[in-house]
Design a protein around this motif. Structure first.
Motif, PDB file in Angstrom:
ATOM      1  N   ALA A  89      47.879   7.673  48.940  1.00 57.55           N
ATOM      2  CA  ALA A  89      49.022   8.041  49.787  1.00 57.55           C
ATOM      3  C   ALA A  89      49.542   9.412  49.401  1.00 57.55           C
ATOM      4  N   THR A  90      50.010  10.135  50.399  1.00 59.04           N
ATOM      5  CA  THR A  90      50.697  11.406  50.170  1.00 59.04           C
ATOM      6  C   THR A  90      51.964  11.436  51.016  1.00 59.04           C
ATOM      7  N   VAL A  91      53.003  12.089  50.483  1.00 58.13           N
ATOM      8  CA  VAL A  91      54.256  12.297  51.213  1.00 58.13           C
ATOM      9  C   VAL A  91      54.625  13.763  51.066  1.00 58.13           C
ATOM     10  N   SER A  94      60.656  13.764  51.101  1.00 55.78           N
ATOM     11  CA  SER A  94      61.411  12.517  51.143  1.00 55.78           C
ATOM     12  C   SER A  94      62.863  12.806  50.800  1.00 55.78           C
ATOM     13  N   LEU A 115      61.251   9.855  55.257  1.00 56.21           N
ATOM     14  CA  LEU A 115      59.930  10.225  54.748  1.00 56.21           C
ATOM     15  C   LEU A 115      59.262  11.093  55.799  1.00 56.21           C
ATOM     16  N   LEU A 118      54.057  11.268  55.678  1.00 63.13           N
ATOM     17  CA  LEU A 118      53.367  10.196  54.948  1.00 63.13           C
ATOM     18  C   LEU A 118      51.953  10.024  55.508  1.00 63.13           C
ATOM     19  N   HIS A 119      50.972   9.954  54.616  1.00 62.40           N
ATOM     20  CA  HIS A 119      49.592   9.694  55.044  1.00 62.40           C
ATOM     21  C   HIS A 119      48.973   8.665  54.106  1.00 62.40           C
ATOM     22  N   LEU A 120      48.418   7.582  54.697  1.00 59.64           N
ATOM     23  CA  LEU A 120      47.771   6.519  53.932  1.00 59.64           C
ATOM     24  C   LEU A 120      46.276   6.535  54.207  1.00 59.64           C
ATOM     25  N   LEU A 173      60.956   7.858  59.688  1.00 63.26           N
ATOM     26  CA  LEU A 173      59.583   8.130  59.258  1.00 63.26           C
ATOM     27  C   LEU A 173      58.989   9.066  60.301  1.00 63.26           C
ATOM     28  N   ALA A 176      53.917  10.796  60.352  1.00 58.13           N
ATOM     29  CA  ALA A 176      53.108   9.938  59.483  1.00 58.13           C
ATOM     30  C   ALA A 176      51.744   9.679  60.119  1.00 58.13           C
TER      31      ALA A 176
END
Length: 717
Positions: A89-91, A94, A115, A118-120, A173, A176
């Motif tokens: 994960a990257t943010v 935040s 946030l 955000l990338h998962l 959010l 993302a």
């Protein structure tokens, strides 16, 4: 009152002074203490708790006045060693901001949680391991240490003073995204532009939720877009949830030349879930997509121990063909352009973890009404039960146009076997089915069948069926079929038994072939074995035997009795050839048996009985080509001296060859068989006296029996 006001003023001034002192101290701390200095401790704590590496390349900032807040720059949480090629994960940014004053009242009021970026990366490797399994195990372990919520619910008074209220004014959010990489199957799914906004998030209060995202398979069309809106209410124990005014909007966009976009919306007036009571309820559910409108009322019970959802579903009449076309699922061409343009359905359903049951089915497909039930169990290896009743079904309207003229001779059993055999081998082997189907009337290949009943069972590649037609062209039909598949590469093996009784052959042939070359009442029984995936393959492989009988029959196209009468007329000086009339040969009975080998029917005991002659025959009929090759030997009956006397026949035979096909039989007379020495002498004597009559007869034989018959007689004489 002065003695009261003065102490209050002193206390107020003291409180304000203490508050200002605290805020000043916090401001001084925030100015002189750099939170970035604590990055190593934060990284070490995450490593200790999760076993994963945390990177904090971005800046950490905090504020105290007028609100307590903290913000970060870029954060990276790495994967485990099994997934080293990309982070988990990257943010990018935040932020969290908390109000000061509510804290004094034991209330946590968060102004904002945000946030951004955000990338998962969710991955399943070739061994089937997912990259979040360790986090799930950690979460379950921590959950085991938490306070028992059921216990907390039983003592609300005791916990009231210690309880801290929690609320968030704004949750965001933005920007993302998510990647799902299934390396076992080779499929990749990308979720982009994921946005979430939640307002007034608090226990026991409705929160406004809005979310949206786009999803597609990596490097492929189409693009799927989703938008969700609802009011969500959650209690403080997280065991009661309510969604009000839920709405999900979907749009499929495909930029390929032949594709169409598809839009759909799912709405529910109210959705509730109670964990303690293990119950669920959905009211006012409506799915809309183009012409398709689906309404439902659903409720659930024992949702944790043994989930069961039941309810009613209603689909008003709509154009299924047009809807499927809009969905990018174009139907094959059918004989009737209006096929599948009027479909409606009502049913009750029961869904559990084991399967789905559809009860009280009441629907219509074009002109066909459908009733009954169906159930589907064991989703891993589906087991299907059904009992369906249809009133009138015109199956021809759903067949490809090119099949309208291609109607080979077949039987209901062979047609059913061919339909089943077209299924993939693996599907047949996994088929687990037990069902009944009944139709008041069925029209297929222009044949009209009434009171049709089918029972079919199948398991582990062994399929059996029994079929019956109560009214089959004023007669009846019954049969049984056994289909077996144990070889992945081979076609199914079949065993077929069929019986037809009192069937009117003339209307049957007219419907099947457009015209009839025969009339009468048919009785037929057969025991056959074969192998194949189509009706053609099955017929070409058929082996077995059959018995047949035709009563009160007439074969059209030639009148054998008239031909004989014309020949006999030559013996009379004053005879005049009878004019052409009804060109058919009547039989009181035609019967025989036959053996089948590779689709070739061989018959050696054909007996056809008429009032004035008897016909014995043998030959073959080819089911692969519809070709006929028969020889019929006809002998005239002598008049009996007394009714009790045995049947006597004239010695001179009339030999007829039958060729052509079932649809277009060709008859020819073997004239040479008529010419015994005695008959030849008689004919030679008559030639000179009846030349004109003979020529007329020869011309007639040429026309009725085929070119060459008259020439043959001329050569003989």
């Amino acid at each position: 009152m002065a003695f009261v006001e003065k102490p209050l003023k002193i206390l107020a001034a003291l409180a304000i002074g203490l508050l200002l002192s605290g805020l000043t101290a916090a401001a001084v701390l925030s100015f002189f203490i750099d939170p970035n200095a604590y990055k190593p401790q934060i990284i070490a704590l995450v490593k200790e708790k999760t076993g994963r590496e945390l990177q904090l390349p971005g800046e950490i900032d905090w504020s105290v006045f007028p609100r307590l807040g903290i913000s970060t720059g870029r954060i990276v949480l790495n994967n485990t060693r099994d997934f080293p090629d990309r982070p988990f994960a990257t943010v990018e940014k935040s932020e969290i901001i908390v109000k000061w004053l509510p804290l004094l009242r034991r209330q946590v009021q968060v102004s904002r949680i945000a946030l951004q970026g955000l990338h998962l990366n969710l991955i399943k490797n070739n061994q089937g391991l997912v990259n979040w399994a360790d986090l799930m195990a950690l979460n379950q372990a921590e959950a085991g240490k938490n306070v028992d919520l059921d216990e907390a619910r039983q003592a609300p008074e005791k916990n009231a003073d210690a309880r801290t209220d929690f609320a968030v004014n704004d949750v965001r959010l933005t920007q993302a995204s998510l990647d799902w990489d299934n390396r076992q199957s080779g499929k990749r799914i990308e979720v982009r532009d994921l946005e979430l906004k939640a307002e007034n998030v608090a226990f026991e209060q409705p929160s406004i939720i809005n979310a949206s995202f786009r999803m597609t398979r990596a490097g492929a069309q189409p693009l799927h877009s989703f938008r969700i809106a609802s009011e969500l209410t959650v209690n403080r124990y997280f065991d009661s949830f309510n969604l009000t005014g839920f709405e999900l909007n979907y749009l499929r966009e495909d930029k390929t030349a032949t594709a169409r976009s598809l839009a759909a919306s799912l709405k529910a007036a109210d959705m509730t879930y109670d964990r303690v009571g293990q119950s669920m309820k959905m009211t006012g559910v409506m799915l809309d997509s183009g012409e398709l409108h689906v309404g439902a009322e659903l409720s659930g019970e024992t949702m944790i121990d043994h989930p069961a959802v039941r309810g009613s579903v209603a689909i008003p009449r709509f154009n299924l063909a047009e809807y499927l076309l809009q969905a990018g699922l174009a139907l094959p061409a059918m004989q009737n352009a209006k096929a599948l343009t009027a479909v409606e359905l009502q049913l009750n359903l029961l869904a559990t973890a084991e399967g789905i049951t559809l009860e009280k089915i009441a629907g219509r497909v074009d002109d066909t009404q459908v009733k009954g039930f169906a159930s589907f169990r064991n989703f891993a290896r589906p087991e299907t039960d059904f009992d369906l009743q249809l009133d009138t079904l015109d199956a021809d309207r759903y067949l490809p146009p090119q099949l309208k003229k291609e109607k080979p001779m077949t039987t209901p059993g062979i047609a059913l076997a061919a339909a089943l055999s077209k299924l993939p081998a693996e599907t047949l082997k996994e088929l687990d089915i037990d069902g009944n189907l009944s139709l008041s009337q069925l029209k297929i290949n222009d044949l009209t069948l009434q009171d049709v009943r089918l029972r079919i069972t199948g398991k582990q590649g062994e399929i059996t069926s029994t079929q019956a037609i109560g009214r089959f062209y004023q007669g009846a039909y019954d049969g049984s079929l056994s289909l077996s598949l144990h070889d992945d590469d081979g076609a199914p093996l079949l065993s077929l038994h069929e019986n037809m009784d009192r069937v009117r052959i003339e209307p049957l042939l007219k419907d099947l072939k457009g015209k009839s070359s025969m009339t009468g009442i048919m009785k037929l029984s057969s025991q056959l074995q074969g192998q194949g995936r189509t009706a053609k393959e099955l017929k070409s492989s058929l082996n077995g035997k059959m018995d047949f009988q035709f009563r009160d029959a007439a074969v059209k196209g030639f009148n054998l009795q008239k031909i004989i009468d014309d020949v006999k007329a030559l013996n009379k000086e004053s005879a005049v050839l009878a004019p052409g009339g009804n060109e058919q040969t009547v039989f009181s009975e035609i019967s025989g048996t036959a053996k089948l080998s590779q689709g070739l029917i061989q018959n050696d005991d054909l007996v056809a009985d008429s009032s004035r002659f008897r016909m014995d025959g043998k030959g073959s009929a080819n089911l692969n080509t519809d070709g006929l090759d028969y020889q019929l030997v006809t002998r005239l009956k002598k008049n009996r001296a007394a009714p009790a006397d045995a049947e006597q026949f004239h010695s001179t035979p009339v030999v007829i060859h039958i060729g052509g096909t079932f649809g277009k039989p060709v008859y020819s007379l073997d004239v040479s068989a008529l010419l015994t020495e005695k008959n030849k002498a008689k004919l030679e004597k008559l030639l000179d006296k009846n030349k004109e009559k003979v020529d007329k007869l020869l011309d007639k034989l040429d026309k009725k029996l085929g070119p060459g018959a008259g020439d043959l007689l001329k050569k003989i004489f």
